[in-house]
Design an enzyme around this catalytic site. Structure first.
Site, PDB file in Angstrom:
ATOM      1  N   LYS A  74       0.854  -1.197   0.000  1.00 35.93           N
ATOM      2  CA  LYS A  74       0.000   0.000   0.000  1.00 35.93           C
ATOM      3  C   LYS A  74       0.880   1.232   0.000  1.00 35.93           C
ATOM      4  O   LYS A  74       1.830   1.319   0.790  1.00 35.93           O
ATOM      5  CB  LYS A  74      -0.858  -0.005   1.283  1.00 35.93           C
ATOM      6  N   LYS A  98       4.685   2.213   8.725  1.00 30.51           N
ATOM      7  CA  LYS A  98       3.470   2.944   9.111  1.00 30.51           C
ATOM      8  C   LYS A  98       2.255   2.030   9.237  1.00 30.51           C
ATOM      9  O   LYS A  98       1.491   2.123  10.197  1.00 30.51           O
ATOM     10  CB  LYS A  98       3.133   3.985   8.024  1.00 30.51           C
ATOM     11  N   LYS A 110       5.399   2.064  -2.847  1.00 29.63           N
ATOM     12  CA  LYS A 110       5.466   3.462  -3.270  1.00 29.63           C
ATOM     13  C   LYS A 110       5.860   3.507  -4.727  1.00 29.63           C
ATOM     14  O   LYS A 110       6.678   2.709  -5.180  1.00 29.63           O
ATOM     15  CB  LYS A 110       6.523   4.211  -2.440  1.00 29.63           C
ATOM     16  N   THR A 194      -5.651  12.900   7.946  1.00 27.19           N
ATOM     17  CA  THR A 194      -4.285  12.936   8.476  1.00 27.19           C
ATOM     18  C   THR A 194      -4.202  13.909   9.657  1.00 27.19           C
ATOM     19  O   THR A 194      -3.657  13.577  10.716  1.00 27.19           O
ATOM     20  CB  THR A 194      -3.282  13.314   7.360  1.00 27.19           C
ATOM     21  N   ASN A 225      -3.123  21.104   3.845  1.00 27.19           N
ATOM     22  CA  ASN A 225      -4.166  20.156   4.253  1.00 27.19           C
ATOM     23  C   ASN A 225      -3.944  19.662   5.682  1.00 27.19           C
ATOM     24  O   ASN A 225      -4.822  19.764   6.542  1.00 27.19           O
ATOM     25  CB  ASN A 225      -4.178  18.980   3.262  1.00 27.19           C
ATOM     26  N   SER A 364      -7.505   5.484   4.128  1.00 27.28           N
ATOM     27  CA  SER A 364      -7.372   4.787   2.834  1.00 27.28           C
ATOM     28  C   SER A 364      -7.757   3.316   3.020  1.00 27.28           C
ATOM     29  O   SER A 364      -8.398   2.710   2.152  1.00 27.28           O
ATOM     30  CB  SER A 364      -5.929   4.842   2.338  1.00 27.28           C
TER      31      SER A 364
HETATM   32  P1  NAD Z   1       0.264  20.863   1.473  1.00 25.03           P
HETATM   33  O1  NAD Z   1       1.011  21.107   0.219  1.00 25.03           O
HETATM   34  O2  NAD Z   1      -1.218  20.917   1.477  1.00 25.03           O
HETATM   35  O3  NAD Z   1       0.749  21.922   2.596  1.00 25.03           O
HETATM   36  C1  NAD Z   1       2.087  22.212   2.881  1.00 25.03           C
HETATM   37  C2  NAD Z   1       2.135  23.529   3.658  1.00 25.03           C
HETATM   38  O4  NAD Z   1       3.482  23.769   4.059  1.00 25.03           O
HETATM   39  C3  NAD Z   1       1.704  24.755   2.859  1.00 25.03           C
HETATM   40  O5  NAD Z   1       0.941  25.601   3.711  1.00 25.03           O
HETATM   41  C4  NAD Z   1       3.026  25.457   2.526  1.00 25.03           C
HETATM   42  O6  NAD Z   1       2.905  26.860   2.368  1.00 25.03           O
HETATM   43  C5  NAD Z   1       3.807  25.123   3.775  1.00 25.03           C
HETATM   44  N1  NAD Z   1       5.240  25.279   3.617  1.00 25.03           N
HETATM   45  C6  NAD Z   1       6.015  24.931   2.555  1.00 25.03           C
HETATM   46  N2  NAD Z   1       7.285  25.272   2.806  1.00 25.03           N
HETATM   47  C7  NAD Z   1       7.315  25.801   4.048  1.00 25.03           C
HETATM   48  C8  NAD Z   1       8.330  26.328   4.881  1.00 25.03           C
HETATM   49  N3  NAD Z   1       9.587  26.369   4.481  1.00 25.03           N
HETATM   50  N4  NAD Z   1       7.983  26.792   6.097  1.00 25.03           N
HETATM   51  C9  NAD Z   1       6.712  26.739   6.526  1.00 25.03           C
HETATM   52  N5  NAD Z   1       5.710  26.264   5.783  1.00 25.03           N
HETATM   53  C10 NAD Z   1       6.010  25.805   4.571  1.00 25.03           C
HETATM   54  O7  NAD Z   1       0.810  19.470   2.013  1.00 25.03           O
HETATM   55  P2  NAD Z   1       0.104  18.493   3.077  1.00 25.03           P
HETATM   56  O8  NAD Z   1      -0.717  17.488   2.353  1.00 25.03           O
HETATM   57  O9  NAD Z   1      -0.511  19.317   4.161  1.00 25.03           O
HETATM   58  O10 NAD Z   1       1.373  17.690   3.624  1.00 25.03           O
HETATM   59  C11 NAD Z   1       2.230  18.261   4.612  1.00 25.03           C
HETATM   60  C12 NAD Z   1       3.205  17.194   5.090  1.00 25.03           C
HETATM   61  O11 NAD Z   1       2.483  16.081   5.624  1.00 25.03           O
HETATM   62  C13 NAD Z   1       4.124  16.578   4.014  1.00 25.03           C
HETATM   63  O12 NAD Z   1       5.356  16.260   4.614  1.00 25.03           O
HETATM   64  C14 NAD Z   1       3.413  15.308   3.624  1.00 25.03           C
HETATM   65  O13 NAD Z   1       4.303  14.347   3.087  1.00 25.03           O
HETATM   66  C15 NAD Z   1       2.880  14.864   4.983  1.00 25.03           C
HETATM   67  N6  NAD Z   1       1.748  13.932   4.899  1.00 25.03           N
HETATM   68  C16 NAD Z   1       0.601  14.304   4.295  1.00 25.03           C
HETATM   69  C17 NAD Z   1      -0.478  13.406   4.255  1.00 25.03           C
HETATM   70  C18 NAD Z   1      -1.783  13.811   3.642  1.00 25.03           C
HETATM   71  O14 NAD Z   1      -2.739  13.056   3.803  1.00 25.03           O
HETATM   72  N7  NAD Z   1      -1.906  14.963   3.003  1.00 25.03           N
HETATM   73  C19 NAD Z   1      -0.340  12.134   4.823  1.00 25.03           C
HETATM   74  C20 NAD Z   1       0.848  11.772   5.442  1.00 25.03           C
HETATM   75  C21 NAD Z   1       1.895  12.698   5.475  1.00 25.03           C
END
Ligand code: NAD
Length: 430
Positions: A74, A98, A110, A194, A225, A364
């Site tokens: 997955k 995870k 992946k 998340t 998000n 998921s």
């Molecule tokens: P996203 O793109 O929606 O949001 C990322 C945020 O980080 C944005 O607000 C952006 O402006 C900000 N950002 C970028 N660079 C920055 C910096 N230097 N300083 C401060 N803020 C900064 O992404 P997301 O989906 O919210 O994912 C965020 C993290 O969580 C990632 O590492 C992702 O791999 C991890 N993650 C996400 C999910 C998911 O379901 N979306 C699941 C597991 C892990």
């Protein structure tokens, strides 16, 4: 350049010594650890498509299937110029960890294609997604490997890939992909999953250390998000979210921010620096009292610091300045190994990514379950079931932390590696 896959293997090695006493047959245990450090299969192919211009272009594509002893592989599919074999192998290893931490019946996978999707039209991306699904078709399926969205892919790409896959196999099989649009079998509650899962980890931790939400201050780096939903649920429960940031900088209000209002403003104005420049509310009360840098956010004297933006944001440089008592990792890999050592020496509890952000893969899993049943759960049911899984995962890790006197990250790895190895041994793979 350091290899992320080497790091993933080192993490497995680092907990092996904590598990040896559980396995009297040391040779067998050693073989299991060696197997766990290599993906079972890595698929690679150059995929060519016709561009809108009529020319043809090929892209390097991958799928790493790490370990399926606990269930089908997955993991997401990312579209990014830096996608490489090393990266997909590392990310698939972390997915196995995870899923085992969450106790959901999946292994790790992946995939990815090396490209910058911004450089291609929607029609070109659709052709590429469908060809990629054609390439994967013999190796994926509800009981083989279940891909999902990742960086730069989402519902749209999952819908295209599902269509190509079903065409190839000649029947419907929605449980082959998760993160689909609701209309094609996506799950309610996936968008906030998340952040919500991370919030449940926060609640468990706070109850354990006998703190109370209203007296707990939180700073969140990243307001996408994950950062938004985490902040939303924390504030709703009474936590004082005093700072949040995006890539333009951070907004601080020591009395606590209004998260929903801030999200609406960010949607309208684009970024936090624009909000600070332009926002003047009618009642004359400023929404936030100060605009600070992301570095200042990391050094705030808060109880909980939540990196929810990028990997490697807490480094050996800024870790010394961190004043928070707890780092709750919502991003993947936000703390470098050197920073981790510094934080642990300052007695900071690091609640690791492999626990805190498993809410996404857990919902998921619920999507897969719903698709297999041909049935749709309500959002309330999704949230209740997510809470059960997150509470259990926290409790199990908490016990290992206290029993083995190790960090939360080590405890999560101990638990996960043991679960995967036990499954491999039960199957007689080693
Ligand atoms: P996203 O793109 O929606 O949001 C990322 C945020 O980080 C944005 O607000 C952006 O402006 C900000 N950002 C970028 N660079 C920055 C910096 N230097 N300083 C401060 N803020 C900064 O992404 P997301 O989906 O919210 O994912 C965020 C993290 O969580 C990632 O590492 C992702 O791999 C991890 N993650 C996400 C999910 C998911 O379901 N979306 C699941 C597991 C892990």
């Amino acid at each position: 350049m350091s290899s992320v896959f080497e790091n993933a293997k080192k993490q497995i090695d680092s907990v092996a010594s904590l598990l040896t006493e559980d396995y009297p047959d040391k040779k067998r245990f050693g073989r299991a650890i060696r197997l766990l450090k290599e993906p079972q299969r890595v698929l690679k192919k150059k995929i060519a498509i016709k561009l809108d211009s009529g020319k043809s272009k090929s892209f390097q594509a991958y799928r790493s299937q790490h370990n399926d002893a606990r269930g089908p592989f997955k993991g997401g599919i990312r579209f990014h110029p830096q996608v490489s074999e090393d990266e997909v192998k590392a990310l698939s290893t972390w997915m196995s960890i995870k899923c085992a931490v969450a106790g959901i019946p999946f292994g790790g996978g992946k995939g990815g294609i090396a490209l910058d999707p911004k450089e291609f039209s929607e029609a070109e991306l659709q052709r590429l997604s469908k060809k990629y699904a054609d390439f994967l078709a013999p190796f994926i399926g509800p009981w083989r490997d279940v891909p999902a969205p990742d960086v730069n892919t989402g519902e749209r790409e999952m819908a295209w890939m599902l269509e190509a896959y079903e065409k190839k196999i000649g029947c419907h099989a929605p449980a082959t992909f998760t993160g689909k649009p609701i209309e094609l079998g996506g799950s309610l509650g996936r968008i906030e999953a998340t952040g919500q899962g991370g919030f449940y980890v926060l609640q468990n931790y706070i109850h354990r250390v006998r703190n109370i939400p209203a007296r707990t201050t939180v700073a969140v780096q990243g307001f996408g998000n994950v950062g938004y939903w985490f902040s939303y649920f924390a504030q709703k429960e009474g936590y004082k979210v005093v700072a949040v940031s995006d890539s333009s900088g951070a907004i601080l209000n020591l009395k606590g921010l209004d998260i929903e209002k801030l999200a609406k403003l960010k949607e309208d104005l684009g970024s936090f620096d624009e909000i600070v420049k332009k926002f003047r509310p009618k009642d004359g009360q400023p929404l936030a009292d100060r605009f600070i840098s992301n570095d200042e956010l990391l050094a705030l004297p808060v109880d909980i610091l939540v990196p929810a933006a990028l990997e490697n944001s807490i480094t050996s440089e800024n870790a010394k300045k961190v004043k928070a008592k707890v780092v709750l990792e919502m991003a993947n890999g936000p703390t470098t190994p050197e920073a981790e050592e510094i934080l642990l020496s300052k007695k900071v509890d690091i609640l690791p990514d492999v626990l805190c952000n498993t809410g996404g893969v857990t919902v998921s899993y619920f999507e897969w379950v719903q698709n297999l049943h041909g049935y749709r759960w309500t959002k309330e049911r999704v949230n209740e079931e997510l809470k059960i899984i997150m509470d259990k995962a926290f409790e199990e890790i908490y016990k290992v932390v206290h029993h083995k006197k190790v960090s939360y990250r080590k405890a999560a790895y101990v638990l996960a590696v043991k679960r995967i190895i036990d499954a491999m041994m039960l199957r007689g793979r080693v």
